[in-house]
Every structure is written in structure tokens, then in C-alpha cells.
Design a protein around this motif. Sequence first.
Motif, mmCIF file in Angstrom:
data_model
loop_
_atom_site.group_PDB
_atom_site.id
_atom_site.type_symbol
_atom_site.label_atom_id
_atom_site.label_comp_id
_atom_site.label_asym_id
_atom_site.label_seq_id
_atom_site.Cartn_x
_atom_site.Cartn_y
_atom_site.Cartn_z
ATOM 1 N N ARG A 1 -23.668 31.431 -55.369
ATOM 2 C CA ARG A 1 -23.930 30.357 -56.341
ATOM 3 C C ARG A 1 -24.491 29.118 -55.653
ATOM 4 N NH1 ARG A 1 -20.892 26.291 -59.504
ATOM 5 N NH2 ARG A 1 -19.023 26.587 -58.248
ATOM 6 N N TYR A 2 -23.877 28.726 -54.553
ATOM 7 C CA TYR A 2 -24.340 27.513 -53.884
ATOM 8 C C TYR A 2 -25.657 27.732 -53.140
ATOM 9 C CZ TYR A 2 -20.447 24.621 -55.205
ATOM 10 O OH TYR A 2 -19.573 23.874 -55.949
ATOM 11 N N THR A 3 -25.967 28.970 -52.807
ATOM 12 C CA THR A 3 -27.292 29.256 -52.255
ATOM 13 C C THR A 3 -28.361 29.043 -53.319
ATOM 14 O OG1 THR A 3 -26.353 30.875 -50.709
ATOM 15 C CG2 THR A 3 -28.717 30.998 -51.120
ATOM 16 N N ALA A 4 -28.098 29.487 -54.539
ATOM 17 C CA ALA A 4 -29.054 29.299 -55.633
ATOM 18 C C ALA A 4 -29.255 27.821 -55.959
ATOM 19 C CB ALA A 4 -28.577 30.057 -56.865
ATOM 20 N N LEU A 5 -28.199 27.026 -55.826
ATOM 21 C CA LEU A 5 -28.318 25.598 -56.139
ATOM 22 C C LEU A 5 -29.243 24.867 -55.171
ATOM 23 C CD1 LEU A 5 -24.639 24.749 -57.149
ATOM 24 C CD2 LEU A 5 -26.631 25.003 -58.642
ATOM 25 N N ILE A 6 -29.455 25.428 -53.983
ATOM 26 C CA ILE A 6 -30.434 24.832 -53.064
ATOM 27 C C ILE A 6 -31.819 24.880 -53.705
ATOM 28 C CG2 ILE A 6 -31.572 25.046 -50.818
ATOM 29 C CD1 ILE A 6 -28.981 26.205 -49.716
ATOM 30 N N GLY A 7 -32.156 26.013 -54.312
ATOM 31 C CA GLY A 7 -33.449 26.147 -54.969
ATOM 32 C C GLY A 7 -33.623 25.158 -56.103
ATOM 33 N N GLU A 8 -32.564 24.912 -56.869
ATOM 34 C CA GLU A 8 -32.657 23.929 -57.943
ATOM 35 C C GLU A 8 -32.948 22.537 -57.382
ATOM 36 O OE1 GLU A 8 -30.083 22.289 -61.768
ATOM 37 O OE2 GLU A 8 -29.070 23.292 -60.100
ATOM 38 N N ALA A 9 -32.256 22.183 -56.292
ATOM 39 C CA ALA A 9 -32.497 20.882 -55.680
ATOM 40 C C ALA A 9 -33.900 20.791 -55.089
ATOM 41 C CB ALA A 9 -31.444 20.614 -54.599
ATOM 42 N N GLU A 10 -34.390 21.883 -54.500
ATOM 43 C CA GLU A 10 -35.743 21.904 -53.945
ATOM 44 C C GLU A 10 -36.783 21.705 -55.051
ATOM 45 O OE1 GLU A 10 -37.109 22.080 -51.044
ATOM 46 O OE2 GLU A 10 -35.740 23.004 -49.582
ATOM 47 N N ALA A 11 -36.601 22.374 -56.179
ATOM 48 C CA ALA A 11 -37.575 22.297 -57.266
ATOM 49 C C ALA A 11 -37.699 20.884 -57.823
ATOM 50 C CB ALA A 11 -37.183 23.278 -58.374
ATOM 51 N N ALA A 12 -36.607 20.109 -57.754
ATOM 52 C CA ALA A 12 -36.650 18.736 -58.273
ATOM 53 C C ALA A 12 -37.603 17.854 -57.477
ATOM 54 C CB ALA A 12 -35.249 18.139 -58.264
ATOM 55 N N ARG A 13 -38.013 18.275 -56.282
ATOM 56 C CA ARG A 13 -38.924 17.487 -55.459
ATOM 57 C C ARG A 13 -40.384 17.705 -55.850
ATOM 58 N NH1 ARG A 13 -37.588 18.871 -49.373
ATOM 59 N NH2 ARG A 13 -38.989 17.089 -49.060
ATOM 60 N N TYR A 14 -40.654 18.673 -56.713
ATOM 61 C CA TYR A 14 -42.019 19.011 -57.081
ATOM 62 C C TYR A 14 -42.336 18.507 -58.491
ATOM 63 C CZ TYR A 14 -41.865 22.086 -53.019
ATOM 64 O OH TYR A 14 -41.749 22.571 -51.736
ATOM 65 N N PRO A 15 -43.626 18.449 -58.833
ATOM 66 C CA PRO A 15 -44.003 17.993 -60.178
ATOM 67 C C PRO A 15 -43.430 18.909 -61.250
ATOM 68 C CG PRO A 15 -45.916 17.986 -58.712
ATOM 69 C CD PRO A 15 -44.816 18.684 -57.969
ATOM 70 N N SER A 16 -43.181 18.357 -62.415
ATOM 71 C CA SER A 16 -42.736 19.135 -63.558
ATOM 72 C C SER A 16 -43.747 19.002 -64.678
ATOM 73 C CB SER A 16 -41.357 18.647 -64.040
ATOM 74 O OG SER A 16 -41.420 17.299 -64.462
ATOM 75 N N VAL A 17 -43.937 20.086 -65.419
ATOM 76 C CA VAL A 17 -44.929 20.135 -66.484
ATOM 77 C C VAL A 17 -44.236 20.519 -67.776
ATOM 78 C CG1 VAL A 17 -47.044 21.239 -67.298
ATOM 79 C CG2 VAL A 17 -46.736 20.791 -64.861
ATOM 80 N N SER A 18 -44.553 19.809 -68.839
ATOM 81 C CA SER A 18 -43.981 20.096 -70.145
ATOM 82 C C SER A 18 -45.102 20.252 -71.152
ATOM 83 C CB SER A 18 -43.040 18.980 -70.592
ATOM 84 O OG SER A 18 -41.957 18.837 -69.718
ATOM 85 N N LEU A 19 -44.927 21.138 -72.079
ATOM 86 C CA LEU A 19 -45.834 21.289 -73.215
ATOM 87 C C LEU A 19 -45.122 20.720 -74.431
ATOM 88 C CD1 LEU A 19 -48.366 22.418 -74.596
ATOM 89 C CD2 LEU A 19 -47.149 24.584 -74.857
ATOM 90 N N THR A 20 -45.744 19.727 -75.046
ATOM 91 C CA THR A 20 -45.120 19.086 -76.205
ATOM 92 C C THR A 20 -46.057 19.163 -77.391
ATOM 93 O OG1 THR A 20 -46.001 16.915 -75.571
ATOM 94 C CG2 THR A 20 -43.807 17.495 -74.763
#
Length: 488
Positions: A308-327
Motif C-alpha cells: 500500500r505504501y509503495t503505491a502511495l509513492i506513485g500518487e505523490a509523484e503524479a502530483a508533481r506533474y501537470p493535470s488535465v481535466s475535461l469540463t
Amino acid sequence: MMKRLPKGAAQRGPQERYAAGRRAGLVLAVLMLGGCTVGPEYRVPALSLPTDWGTESAAARETAVPELSRWWTELDDPTLNGLIERASGQNLDLAAARARIREARASYRQAGGALQPSLDGSGSTGLAGSDNSIDGQFQAGFDASWELDIFGGRKRRVEAAAYGVGAAEEDLRDTMLTLIGDIASNYVSARSFRARIDLARRTAISMRETESLTRARFRAGATAASDMANAAGQASSTEANIPALEVSFAEAVHRLGVLTGQAPGALAAMLRNGAPIPRPTRPIPTGVPADILLTRPDVRGAERELARYTALIGEAEAARYPSVSLTGSIATSGTSIGDLAKGSSIGWAIGPSLTVPIFNGGQLEAAVDLARAQRDQFEAAFRSTVLTALEDVENAIVALAQERIRNRSLAEASESYREAARLARSLYGAGSISFLDVLDAERSLYSAEDALLQSTARIATGYVTLNKALGGGWDGVLETAAAAPASG
């Protein structure tokens, strides 16, 4: 971009709307093709485990895969079986563990739902006016949004939630394993203290009979007053052991009551009978050390937490990159509710939005470092749990094997002291030995028989401990639905 259509134009311009949507789709496709799931992929850590248990001799080693499901039934005690069955539905620690599973499953569903688009409806009404008139104003519409998981942050969150469910399920099994072990150990203790109380009472009665015999011999002038005093003193000393044993018996019974979800004294009447101390009759196959990775729920739970805590590293890493939303949104307004369906003013908008983290004072990088440090802690905890499990099994094997040897010696000693006490009373009656020899023989017999009862209880407790150490417990099917524990 927001585009407003005139009244009655909701059905016009499909080519324009299609082209706008197609352009938005092309932008999203390009972004998604460039996406990837960041963070480390989880793998179970490599462990160096011994090939066999170091405390067993080759002749005594039972390397067959242990049959650990419902191991307590091997003690062949219907009362114990009933207590464990009752506790499986009423114990409060189990109720809390079941609730933690439901919590983890809800978190998993919640994390999975975040991957899907969201659609919200809205509506409002109000009044608008001028100097000459007041008109109603009605509005209704829908807003849709979908945050694209281009770098896999949300996927990692779902992955972590799934591992969390596994950890919660192992926690329930571990709670059940501990509960069964506690019930069995306290049941053995209760039976042991009951047997020791009965032994003390029988011995005290015998010593009082010896005292009466000595008193009669004193009156006849055949023995000294000191013999009569020693006989009375030894009987009183044996009787003095009974209250302490009664306290210990009551404590074991009260613990069993609480463990089965009842009032402390609920089982007192049922356990006051003189049933024998449970005793295992068959050896326990201990398998090989690597088996504990599959059988011990605390080891499996620690491994799931590491995942579980290994997967949470990926979540924290992804927060450093741009995010795209379709609205997208569509809204209609009119001066009456009927106008919302026809003849109203309709506005709509659709398009992607991009959010890029530029400056955050190093918080996102620190979050990644935090997640990695937490993962490292759980890896150390997992390895420590494995070593502790190995230690538990090694200790339990030694303790049970040595207690069996000790028990055989105590059984022989008890038999010898029983014969010595019989001969001493006979020789004393014939005047061949002193009364001190009789007292010494009776004291030795009581001590040997009491030690034998304690040793028998230790064998049963050692059997319980070894099964717990190996990961023995329920049959793997545990109810997780909410249930109100019974009150008694």
C-alpha cells in the motif's frame, strides 16, 4: 469558451458543436498518448529464510504442510469448541476488525469512483424587475467534469486502497487467531486451576484424617504433642493454597466471559465442574520456515501494508506533474418553468483545462520523500514481523518438546511419591518410622501431583502457542457484515 445561442436555436448548428467536441477529443487523445503511470511497481521483497527449524532434530522433524484450520478441535473438548464458536460472532475485537474491513472497502470504492466522470445538476429561481414590472427568472443546467489520470496518480490511489482492503482482511484473521489462542489458553488455565483446587482439597482432607489419627495416638500416649501440631499445621498450610487458586480460577473464567462477548461471570457455573485439562494427543507438523509467509496473517498483513505504501509513492509523484481535466456545461434560463423546455436561452461550453504546478515551496518533492520514507518503514516492519514469526515458532517448538519430557518425569515422580506415602502411613501405624517421615511423604506427594497438573496445563498451552505461532486459526471464511454483538 462560452457560446450563447438565441431563443429556439437549441437544435441548430450541430456541425459547429460536433467540430468543437472533435477538437477537444483530439487534444485529449494527444495528452493521453503521452501519459504514463509514475512511481515504483510493487514487488515482494526478497527474503533469506532457513530451510528448516533449527530447534528440531532430524528424527523429530515434521516437515509436512501443517493442517492449521480449526486446530483446537484436536483437543477434543466440546466446551472449548462451543466457546470459540460463540466468540466468533460476539467478540468485540472481531466486531471492530470487521468494521475496519468495511471501512477499507468503502475507501476502495471511493478511490475507484474518482476515476470516473462526474455530472452535477443545478437549478435556481428568483425575481428580477424594473420600475414598471417584475419578472420571474428560472435557470437549470448540468456541469460535467473528468480529470484525466494521465500520470497514474489516481490509479495508484486505487491500487493503495485495494492493498488496504487486503491488509484489513489480514487484520481480521490475525484478530481471530489471537482470540482463539486467548480463549484456548484461558480455558486450559481455568481447567488447570479447577484441577489444582480439587487436588488441594483432597490432600487437605487426607491430611486432616492423618491429624485425627495422630490426635488419637497422642491421647493414647503413643506419640508426642509435636506430631499432632505438625499434622495440623501441614493440613492448614495445604488449605491455605485454595483461596489463591480460586482467585486465579475466577480470573480465567472472567476473561473467557469477556472474550466471548458476555459478562465476566456468565461462564462461572458452566466451568465449575471437574472436567479434565485438555491434552493434545497427536504431533503438530511444523512444515518449513517459508510456510509462515502464507500462514501467518500478521506477516501477510505487514506485506500488504508495504504494498500500500509503495503505491502511495506513485500518487505523490503524479502530483508533481501537470493535470488535465475535461469540463463541460449546459444551462438554460427563462421567465417561467415552461420556458426551460422550449423557447429558452441555452448556453454551453466544453473543453480541456490544464493545471501545471510551478512553485510550491518544495512541498510536492517533500511529499514524495515522505512517501518513500514511510514505504521504507513498512519494509523494515515487514522484515521484522517475519523474523519475529520465526522466533515465535522456534521458541514454541522448544517449549513444547521440553515440557513433554518434563511431564514424563513428573508423572514417574508422582507415582513414586504416591507409593512412598502409602508405605509411610503403613509403617507409621506399625511404629516403624517417625511421624515426620509421614509428613514429609505426604508433602512430597502433594507437591509432585500439583507440579504434574501444572505441567499438563503447560503442554496444552504450548500446543496452543505453537499453533498460533504457525498461523493456525479459522477456516479462512470470516463474516464481515455488521452485526450487533450479543450482550450475554
